[in-house]
Design a protein around this motif. Structure first.
Motif, PDB file in Angstrom:
ATOM      1  N   ASN A  44       0.820  -1.220   0.000  1.00 22.80           N
ATOM      2  CA  ASN A  44       0.000   0.000   0.000  1.00 22.80           C
ATOM      3  C   ASN A  44       0.855   1.272   0.000  1.00 22.80           C
ATOM      4  O   ASN A  44       2.082   1.216  -0.049  1.00 22.80           O
ATOM      5  CB  ASN A  44      -0.983  -0.024   1.176  1.00 22.80           C
ATOM      6  CG  ASN A  44      -0.259  -0.181   2.480  1.00 22.80           C
ATOM      7  OD1 ASN A  44       0.663   0.555   2.765  1.00 22.80           O
ATOM      8  ND2 ASN A  44      -0.670  -1.169   3.270  1.00 22.80           N
ATOM      9  N   ALA A  45       0.165   2.411   0.105  1.00 21.48           N
ATOM     10  CA  ALA A  45       0.861   3.700   0.012  1.00 21.48           C
ATOM     11  C   ALA A  45       1.576   4.089   1.303  1.00 21.48           C
ATOM     12  O   ALA A  45       2.266   5.111   1.351  1.00 21.48           O
ATOM     13  CB  ALA A  45      -0.125   4.792  -0.387  1.00 21.48           C
ATOM     14  N   GLY A  46       1.382   3.323   2.345  1.00 21.82           N
ATOM     15  CA  GLY A  46       2.154   3.539   3.571  1.00 21.82           C
ATOM     16  C   GLY A  46       1.605   4.579   4.519  1.00 21.82           C
ATOM     17  O   GLY A  46       2.155   4.787   5.606  1.00 21.82           O
ATOM     18  N   SER A  47       0.524   5.220   4.150  1.00 18.08           N
ATOM     19  CA  SER A  47       0.062   6.345   4.966  1.00 18.08           C
ATOM     20  C   SER A  47      -0.622   5.879   6.249  1.00 18.08           C
ATOM     21  O   SER A  47      -1.456   4.978   6.222  1.00 18.08           O
ATOM     22  CB  SER A  47      -0.921   7.174   4.123  1.00 18.08           C
ATOM     23  OG  SER A  47      -1.386   8.270   4.856  1.00 18.08           O
ATOM     24  N   LEU A  48      -0.259   6.489   7.371  1.00 16.66           N
ATOM     25  CA  LEU A  48      -1.033   6.319   8.603  1.00 16.66           C
ATOM     26  C   LEU A  48      -2.003   7.496   8.590  1.00 16.66           C
ATOM     27  O   LEU A  48      -1.755   8.559   9.158  1.00 16.66           O
ATOM     28  CB  LEU A  48      -0.113   6.312   9.821  1.00 16.66           C
ATOM     29  CG  LEU A  48       0.889   5.139   9.856  1.00 16.66           C
ATOM     30  CD1 LEU A  48       1.822   5.241  11.052  1.00 16.66           C
ATOM     31  CD2 LEU A  48       0.165   3.790   9.857  1.00 16.66           C
ATOM     32  N   GLY A  49      -3.088   7.265   7.850  1.00 15.13           N
ATOM     33  CA  GLY A  49      -3.941   8.357   7.381  1.00 15.13           C
ATOM     34  C   GLY A  49      -4.961   8.851   8.389  1.00 15.13           C
ATOM     35  O   GLY A  49      -6.167   8.741   8.168  1.00 15.13           O
ATOM     36  N   ILE A  50      -4.478   9.456   9.442  1.00 14.14           N
ATOM     37  CA  ILE A  50      -5.401   9.898  10.489  1.00 14.14           C
ATOM     38  C   ILE A  50      -6.319  11.043  10.040  1.00 14.14           C
ATOM     39  O   ILE A  50      -7.270  11.375  10.729  1.00 14.14           O
ATOM     40  CB  ILE A  50      -4.640  10.320  11.762  1.00 14.14           C
ATOM     41  CG1 ILE A  50      -3.635  11.426  11.418  1.00 14.14           C
ATOM     42  CG2 ILE A  50      -3.959   9.137  12.435  1.00 14.14           C
ATOM     43  CD1 ILE A  50      -3.376  12.336  12.571  1.00 14.14           C
ATOM     44  N   ALA A  51      -6.018  11.634   8.872  1.00 19.78           N
ATOM     45  CA  ALA A  51      -6.891  12.709   8.367  1.00 19.78           C
ATOM     46  C   ALA A  51      -8.002  12.161   7.472  1.00 19.78           C
ATOM     47  O   ALA A  51      -8.846  12.925   6.991  1.00 19.78           O
ATOM     48  CB  ALA A  51      -6.056  13.722   7.591  1.00 19.78           C
ATOM     49  N   SER A  52      -8.025  10.843   7.267  1.00 23.34           N
ATOM     50  CA  SER A  52      -8.987  10.264   6.304  1.00 23.34           C
ATOM     51  C   SER A  52     -10.348  10.038   6.948  1.00 23.34           C
ATOM     52  O   SER A  52     -10.864   8.915   6.962  1.00 23.34           O
ATOM     53  CB  SER A  52      -8.421   8.955   5.748  1.00 23.34           C
ATOM     54  OG  SER A  52      -7.237   9.209   5.042  1.00 23.34           O
ATOM     55  N   ILE A  53     -10.908  11.082   7.449  1.00 22.54           N
ATOM     56  CA  ILE A  53     -12.203  10.970   8.126  1.00 22.54           C
ATOM     57  C   ILE A  53     -13.374  10.859   7.143  1.00 22.54           C
ATOM     58  O   ILE A  53     -14.291  10.076   7.368  1.00 22.54           O
ATOM     59  CB  ILE A  53     -12.353  12.143   9.120  1.00 22.54           C
ATOM     60  CG1 ILE A  53     -11.458  11.826  10.327  1.00 22.54           C
ATOM     61  CG2 ILE A  53     -13.806  12.364   9.527  1.00 22.54           C
ATOM     62  CD1 ILE A  53     -11.339  12.904  11.344  1.00 22.54           C
ATOM     63  N   PRO A  54     -13.367  11.582   6.006  1.00 21.17           N
ATOM     64  CA  PRO A  54     -14.504  11.449   5.089  1.00 21.17           C
ATOM     65  C   PRO A  54     -14.617  10.036   4.513  1.00 21.17           C
ATOM     66  O   PRO A  54     -13.620   9.460   4.067  1.00 21.17           O
ATOM     67  CB  PRO A  54     -14.180  12.462   3.975  1.00 21.17           C
ATOM     68  CG  PRO A  54     -13.223  13.422   4.593  1.00 21.17           C
ATOM     69  CD  PRO A  54     -12.420  12.620   5.567  1.00 21.17           C
ATOM     70  N   PRO A  55     -15.807   9.459   4.529  1.00 16.16           N
ATOM     71  CA  PRO A  55     -15.980   8.128   3.929  1.00 16.16           C
ATOM     72  C   PRO A  55     -15.916   8.194   2.406  1.00 16.16           C
ATOM     73  O   PRO A  55     -15.890   9.281   1.825  1.00 16.16           O
ATOM     74  CB  PRO A  55     -17.377   7.718   4.402  1.00 16.16           C
ATOM     75  CG  PRO A  55     -18.083   8.980   4.739  1.00 16.16           C
ATOM     76  CD  PRO A  55     -17.038   9.986   5.133  1.00 16.16           C
ATOM     77  N   ALA A  56     -15.896   7.010   1.761  1.00 13.92           N
ATOM     78  CA  ALA A  56     -15.804   6.983   0.296  1.00 13.92           C
ATOM     79  C   ALA A  56     -17.102   7.437  -0.345  1.00 13.92           C
ATOM     80  O   ALA A  56     -17.099   8.056  -1.413  1.00 13.92           O
ATOM     81  CB  ALA A  56     -15.450   5.570  -0.161  1.00 13.92           C
ATOM     82  N   SER A  57     -18.232   7.130   0.286  1.00 13.51           N
ATOM     83  CA  SER A  57     -19.517   7.488  -0.298  1.00 13.51           C
ATOM     84  C   SER A  57     -19.975   8.825   0.259  1.00 13.51           C
ATOM     85  O   SER A  57     -20.293   8.946   1.439  1.00 13.51           O
ATOM     86  CB  SER A  57     -20.541   6.389   0.042  1.00 13.51           C
ATOM     87  OG  SER A  57     -21.760   6.656  -0.587  1.00 13.51           O
ATOM     88  N   LEU A  58     -19.995   9.827  -0.610  1.00 13.47           N
ATOM     89  CA  LEU A  58     -20.314  11.193  -0.198  1.00 13.47           C
ATOM     90  C   LEU A  58     -21.484  11.710  -1.034  1.00 13.47           C
ATOM     91  O   LEU A  58     -21.736  11.192  -2.133  1.00 13.47           O
ATOM     92  CB  LEU A  58     -19.093  12.100  -0.426  1.00 13.47           C
ATOM     93  CG  LEU A  58     -17.898  11.850   0.493  1.00 13.47           C
ATOM     94  CD1 LEU A  58     -16.659  12.557  -0.035  1.00 13.47           C
ATOM     95  CD2 LEU A  58     -18.207  12.325   1.920  1.00 13.47           C
ATOM     96  N   PRO A  59     -22.196  12.737  -0.556  1.00 15.87           N
ATOM     97  CA  PRO A  59     -23.285  13.285  -1.356  1.00 15.87           C
ATOM     98  C   PRO A  59     -22.796  13.603  -2.774  1.00 15.87           C
ATOM     99  O   PRO A  59     -21.693  14.114  -2.962  1.00 15.87           O
ATOM    100  CB  PRO A  59     -23.656  14.568  -0.594  1.00 15.87           C
ATOM    101  CG  PRO A  59     -23.257  14.288   0.827  1.00 15.87           C
ATOM    102  CD  PRO A  59     -22.040  13.429   0.744  1.00 15.87           C
TER     103      PRO A  59
END
Ligand SMILES: Cc1cc2nc3c(=O)[nH]c(=O)nc-3n(C[C@H](O)[C@H](O)[C@H](O)COP(=O)(O)OP(=O)(O)OC[C@H]3O[C@@H](n4cnc5c(N)ncnc54)[C@H](O)[C@@H]3O)c2cc1C
Length: 412
Positions: A44-59
């Protein structure tokens, strides 16, 4: 019940779970047909992505997705013969784009993400793996000067849940990451995001530590699970039959199959991603960059630059289509025109994606000795240690540190 636990899957989720189970005093066996980290966890891309709060399914997802599917250079692809099987998953995915649901899902993701570093710290220290984690922060690059303004909704979703960020104009973003070319016209810097400079080595290091603490690692593929009233008594593998005390399913995208063996239908899609490793680049990126417009990530790994991207919906064991990796590489040539470098290797792996962008964590409602730890989509590396700590507490019968309701297997 005995104090033995079998964990199926030696990815980041399985290994973190195994290490936390050992800390709880259990005798642990991990079973995997491949080497540790050789699923998605190593590539994977290696990110410890603590900013990835928005889900994939968005309005608005219902408008955007069909347009992307018709664009051959777009990062979203469907192998069309898969479509009938995927339609029920997509229907659930789209339902989760309702604003109220998005906010609830964002809260549930945030509760896991705010525990990421705290959960990793003891495992990294104990395994001597702290040097694999880089604290550079992460850059989200935009090709329109008003990119951050256009993304106000998802940026606010992060900011309101405590994620720190700095909005940058074109000159600032290119100063922060000189490998970016003139197409980069704005950016958002997340100073607290960290990354793993060699995710495969991290999982291997955890596996070695697990074994040195007395854990057993079996190189076998699970082919069946024997169930009796209310539980499971044994797993069947390519090498034979193993009686089990408690069982954790942590097999990433293959977990759907295993869950079915214990009577559960978990809705899970398995979109492939690809990576290309570039060596001998002309410039070395300073920090991980995610392109918002192109949905690709560029990560300075140990000895190489890793380009990751693409979500290709296909059957979990379908063969790779390397043209997808080339699409991602083509995007990087525009984003970072002076990068140069030669292709050293390519890789494909599947994400375990639930339609509500939340992992499946917890005891199975009908099988008292079976626990689910999968479905982490694009955040399995990030959430591996948190999930491991939650599952180990649940197996030990202790009250969970957070309310597990949003992640429970019974929610579908
Ligand atoms: C291109 C790409 C980029 C990504 N970037 C990031 C990122 O930057 N940050 C992040 O947090 N996440 C990222 N992810 C997601 C992350 O890689 C996954 O969520 C994570 O690796 C899932 O870990 P896992 O342990 O659940 O599964 P895996 O790593 O897939 O491990 C599952 C294991 O189970 C084993 N297994 C399966 N079936 C059986 C069986 N029957 N018997 C025995 N063993 C079995 C497999 O061999 C495998 O080793 C990315 C994913 C992709 C594809």
């Amino acid at each position: 019940m005995s104090d033995t636990v079998h964990v199926i899957g030696a990815g980041i989720v399985g290994m973190c779970t195994a290490l936390y189970l050992q800390r709880e005093g259990f005798e642990v066996t991990v079973v995997d047909g491949r080497g540790p980290g050789e699923g998605a966890s190593g590539g994977n891309a290696g990110s410890l992505g603590i900013a990835s709060i928005p889900p994939a399914s968005l309005p608005g997802v219902i408008r955007r997705v069909p347009r992307m599917l018709l664009d051959p250079q777009a990062p979203l692809i469907i192998r069309w013969r898969e479509l009938p099987r995927l339609l029920p998953w997509f229907a659930r995915f789209v339902r989760n784009a309702a604003p109220g649901r998005v906010e609830r899902i964002a809260d549930a993701r945030a509760r896991l993400l705010e525990r990421v570093f705290d959960a990793y710290a003891p495992l990294l220290a104990d395994a001597g793996a702290e040097n694999l984690v880089r604290r550079t922060g992460k850059l989200l690059a935009f090709e329109h000067a008003d990119g951050p303004a256009r993304n106000r909704y998802t940026l606010e979703m992060r900011r309101s849940r405590g994620v720190r960020m700095e909005i940058l104009d074109g000159a600032e973003v290119r100063r922060m990451e000189p490998a970016l070319g003139p197409v980069a016209r704005a950016g958002v810097y997340f100073p607290d995001v960290q990354y793993v400079a060699d995710p495969l080595r991290l999982v291997q290091t955890f596996a070695a530590r697990f074994q040195s603490l007395g854990g057993r690692l079996l190189n076998e593929t699970v082919t069946g699970i024997e169930t009796a009233a209310g539980g499971t008594g044994a797993i069947l593998t390519t090498a034979g039959r193993h009686p089990v005390g408690r069982l954790v399913l942590a097999a990433g995208p293959w977990s759907r199959r295993l869950a079915r063996m214990v009577g559960y239908r978990v809705p899970m899609a398995t979109p492939f991603g690809y990576h290309t490793m570039l060596v001998d680049t002309e410039v070395q990126p300073r920090l991980p960059v995610m392109s918002d417009d192109r949905s690709i990530a560029v990560t300075p790994m140990e000895g190489a630059v890793r380009i990751t991207g693409i979500a290709e919906f296909a059957a979990v064991d379908a063969p790779p289509d390397w043209r997808r990796a080339d699409i991602a590489l083509g995007h990087v040539r525009i984003l970072m025109p002076d990068l140069g470098g030669t292709v050293a290797s390519r890789w494909q792996g599947a994400r375990p994606s639930t339609p509500d962008s939340l992992p499946v964590i917890g005891r199975s409602p009908r099988m008292a000795n079976v626990f689910f730890a999968f479905g982490h989509d694009s955040l399995g590396l990030t959430m591996g240690a948190v999930t491991g700590r939650l599952i180990a507490a649940e197996v030990a019968g202790r009250a969970p540190e957070i309310d597990l309701t949003p992640y429970r297997p019974g929610r579908f």
